[in-house]
Motif scaffolding. Structure first.
Motif, PDB file in Angstrom:
ATOM      1  N   UNK A 168       0.847  -1.186   0.000  1.00 13.40           N
ATOM      2  CA  UNK A 168       0.000   0.000   0.000  1.00 13.40           C
ATOM      3  C   UNK A 168       0.886   1.241   0.000  1.00 13.40           C
ATOM      4  N   UNK A 169       0.543   2.267  -0.800  1.00 18.31           N
ATOM      5  CA  UNK A 169       1.368   3.490  -0.796  1.00 18.31           C
ATOM      6  C   UNK A 169       0.899   4.429   0.307  1.00 18.31           C
ATOM      7  N   UNK A 170       1.580   5.568   0.380  1.00 22.31           N
ATOM      8  CA  UNK A 170       1.274   6.489   1.477  1.00 22.31           C
ATOM      9  C   UNK A 170      -0.138   7.049   1.378  1.00 22.31           C
ATOM     10  N   UNK A 171      -0.731   6.985   0.198  1.00 28.98           N
ATOM     11  CA  UNK A 171      -2.120   7.438   0.027  1.00 28.98           C
ATOM     12  C   UNK A 171      -3.107   6.383   0.505  1.00 28.98           C
ATOM     13  N   UNK A 172      -2.576   5.195   0.826  1.00 26.35           N
ATOM     14  CA  UNK A 172      -3.461   4.125   1.279  1.00 26.35           C
ATOM     15  C   UNK A 172      -4.022   3.335   0.114  1.00 26.35           C
ATOM     16  N   UNK A 173      -3.385   3.400  -1.073  1.00 26.11           N
ATOM     17  CA  UNK A 173      -3.884   2.662  -2.227  1.00 26.11           C
ATOM     18  C   UNK A 173      -2.973   1.480  -2.499  1.00 26.11           C
ATOM     19  N   UNK A 174      -3.583   0.396  -2.996  1.00 24.57           N
ATOM     20  CA  UNK A 174      -2.829  -0.818  -3.262  1.00 24.57           C
ATOM     21  C   UNK A 174      -1.965  -0.596  -4.486  1.00 24.57           C
ATOM     22  N   UNK A 175      -0.663  -0.857  -4.342  1.00 21.44           N
ATOM     23  CA  UNK A 175       0.209  -0.715  -5.502  1.00 21.44           C
ATOM     24  C   UNK A 175       0.636  -2.070  -6.007  1.00 21.44           C
ATOM     25  N   UNK A 176       0.542  -3.085  -5.129  1.00 19.16           N
ATOM     26  CA  UNK A 176       0.966  -4.419  -5.555  1.00 19.16           C
ATOM     27  C   UNK A 176       0.152  -5.452  -4.770  1.00 19.16           C
ATOM     28  N   UNK A 177      -0.295  -6.491  -5.491  1.00 14.10           N
ATOM     29  CA  UNK A 177      -1.010  -7.584  -4.805  1.00 14.10           C
ATOM     30  C   UNK A 177      -0.534  -8.897  -5.396  1.00 14.10           C
ATOM     31  N   UNK A 178      -0.358  -9.927  -4.558  1.00 15.06           N
ATOM     32  CA  UNK A 178       0.090 -11.214  -5.100  1.00 15.06           C
ATOM     33  C   UNK A 178      -1.116 -12.076  -5.482  1.00 15.06           C
ATOM     34  N   UNK A 179      -0.840 -13.268  -6.007  1.00 14.02           N
ATOM     35  CA  UNK A 179      -1.914 -14.158  -6.456  1.00 14.02           C
ATOM     36  C   UNK A 179      -2.810 -14.588  -5.296  1.00 14.02           C
ATOM     37  N   UNK A 180      -2.159 -14.849  -4.138  1.00 12.91           N
ATOM     38  CA  UNK A 180      -2.954 -15.251  -2.968  1.00 12.91           C
ATOM     39  C   UNK A 180      -3.987 -14.173  -2.644  1.00 12.91           C
ATOM     40  N   UNK A 181      -3.587 -12.878  -2.782  1.00 18.54           N
ATOM     41  CA  UNK A 181      -4.522 -11.789  -2.503  1.00 18.54           C
ATOM     42  C   UNK A 181      -5.684 -11.832  -3.476  1.00 18.54           C
ATOM     43  N   UNK A 182      -5.401 -12.139  -4.747  1.00 19.21           N
ATOM     44  CA  UNK A 182      -6.493 -12.181  -5.727  1.00 19.21           C
ATOM     45  C   UNK A 182      -7.400 -13.368  -5.456  1.00 19.21           C
ATOM     46  N   UNK A 183      -6.807 -14.501  -5.063  1.00 17.71           N
ATOM     47  CA  UNK A 183      -7.698 -15.656  -4.853  1.00 17.71           C
ATOM     48  C   UNK A 183      -8.533 -15.509  -3.573  1.00 17.71           C
TER      49      UNK A 183
END
Ligand SMILES: Nc1ncnc2c1ncn2[C@@H]1O[C@H](COP(=O)(O)OP(=O)(O)OP(=O)(O)O)[C@@H](O)[C@H]1O
Ligand SMILES: [Mg+2]
Length: 381
Positions: A16-31
């Motif tokens: 998550x960046x300083x704005x609180x937005x997701x910048x990266x998610x792994x496959x486990x997060x998507x599943x």
């Protein structure tokens, strides 16, 4: 490299960046969430995390602002479907080379399985507790039933005892009445024949006195059944009692066909109620006479000091029919009799044993069919 590691993790990883937005998610997060990686990108983390109980969003924001490590927090990820997935989250700051905060890495572990295991365990504990409660109350009710059974058994026993005692008194009154009947008979016959009854009267008057004593004592005993109290006891010479009983039975014509042999040490004193001991002797001797029957035989009465000198032992032996092995255990049971209904009630022996036992003694039998029978009892001196 960093991305490969993140990708390989079984836990959902959201950077998550300083704005609180997701910048990266792994496959486990998507599943776990059901969102694609594209959909997750730049999604405000607040939309993915529920903070109603833990205030996690606030915590995440504060952590992001302060660049702090976030310890394990229990929370929920909100899936695309709207479903809440229980997760345990940790967060670590991502720092720029100049030390400034770049964002935060959130690692969310799906705890559905652990939760359901825990829930299963809790259900199991609950089930066991309920089972234990049920067992406890079943046990309590069984104990209550047992108490009730005990109480009614006691009542039944008391009733049976009362019945036996009342029967015992009736039995003795009938025995003793026979002595009076024959004494009166003899007197009447003599009077009818115009004989001088003085000598005879002198002879039977003792018997009649004894009969009166017995009737009085048994009347008393009947009253005691309602309100039990102790028997009056006094030291008496057992041999003297035996002699009196034999004289009484002879007077009543009971001993016509038998020879009586006495083998007694005089002066052995026992502290008992005289009528009760006479009752035992009458019962044993009348049984012996019945066992001998018409053909005649011998009754031997023995009164001696016991092997233990603080006790007196008395035995009554007859040369009668004997007691078969299959009956010997029953003869002390109330109402067990082998005699015709008008002759035996089956109370003589149980009552005799009961009396001996109240004085701390025992009454036992040894018998050989067709040869002899010996009843032996002992009393403290
Ligand atoms: N000396 C004995 N020899 C053989 N059998 C005996 C003798 N004494 C008792 N019995 C047996 O034991 C039974 C029970 O005796 P118990 O004195 O209790 O009752 P009963 O003599 O039958 O009747 P009751 O004494 O009430 O008139 C007798 O019916 C008899 O079968
Ligand atoms: Mg009898």
């Amino acid at each position: 490299m960093f991305e490969n590691v993140i990708e390989a993790m079984v836990d959902a990883v959201l950077v998550v960046d300083v704005e609180g937005r997701v910048t990266l998610a792994n496959t486990a997060a998507t599943s776990i969430t059901g969102y694609s990686q594209e959909e997750l990108r730049l999604t405000p983390v607040a939309k993915l995390l529920i903070d109603d109980s833990s205030g996690l969003r606030t915590v995440v924001r504060r952590r992001i602002e302060e660049g702090d490590v976030m310890r394990r927090e229990e929370s929920w990820l909100v899936a695309k479907s709207g479903a809440r997935v229980p997760v345990s989250i940790t967060g670590s700051p991502v720092l720029r080379p100049d030390g400034g905060l770049e964002g935060i890495v959130l690692v969310a572990r799906d705890v559905r399985e652990i939760r359901s295991l825990l829930a299963d365990k809790e259900a199991e504990i609950q089930r066991r507790t309920l089972a234990e409660d049920a067992l406890r109350s079943a046990k309590a009710s069984i104990e209550e039933q047992l108490d009730q059974s005990r109480a009614s058994l006691l009542l039944a026993e008391r009733r049976a005892t009362l019945g036996t005692l009342a029967g015992g008194v009736g039995h003795e009154l009938r025995n003793i009445a026979q002595i009076q009947v024959s004494a009166v008979d003899e007197l009447q016959t003599a009077l009818a024949a115009g004989e001088d009854v003085t000598a005879l009267a002198r002879e039977v008057i003792g018997d009649l006195e004894r009969v009166a004593e017995h009737i009085t004592a048994h009347g008393q005993r009947l009253m005691q059944l309602a309100r039990p109290g102790p028997d009056r006891v006094a030291p008496i010479d057992l041999s003297a009692v035996v002699r009196d009983v034999i004289a009484m039975l002879r007077g009543a014509g009971k001993l016509r066909r038998v020879e009586v042999a006495l083998s007694m040490t005089d002066g052995l004193q026992v502290t008992v109620n005289r009528t009760r001991i006479e009752q035992i002797m009458v019962n044993l001797v009348v049984n012996a006479v019945d066992a001998i029957g018409e053909d005649g035989g011998t009754i031997t009465i023995d009164v001696q000091s016991g092997a233990d000198p603080t006790r007196v032992v008395c035995s009554v032996t007859d040369t009668g029919c004997g007691i078969p092995a299959d009956q010997i255990d029953k003869i002390f049971e109330p109402f067990f009799t082998t005699k015709p209904e008008d002759r035996g009630t089956g109370l003589g022996l149980p009552v005799a044993r009961e009396i001996v036992q109240t004085y701390g003694g025992t009454l036992n039998v040894v018998s050989k069919v067709g040869v002899s029978t010996t009843f032996t009892f002992d009393l403290p001196r």
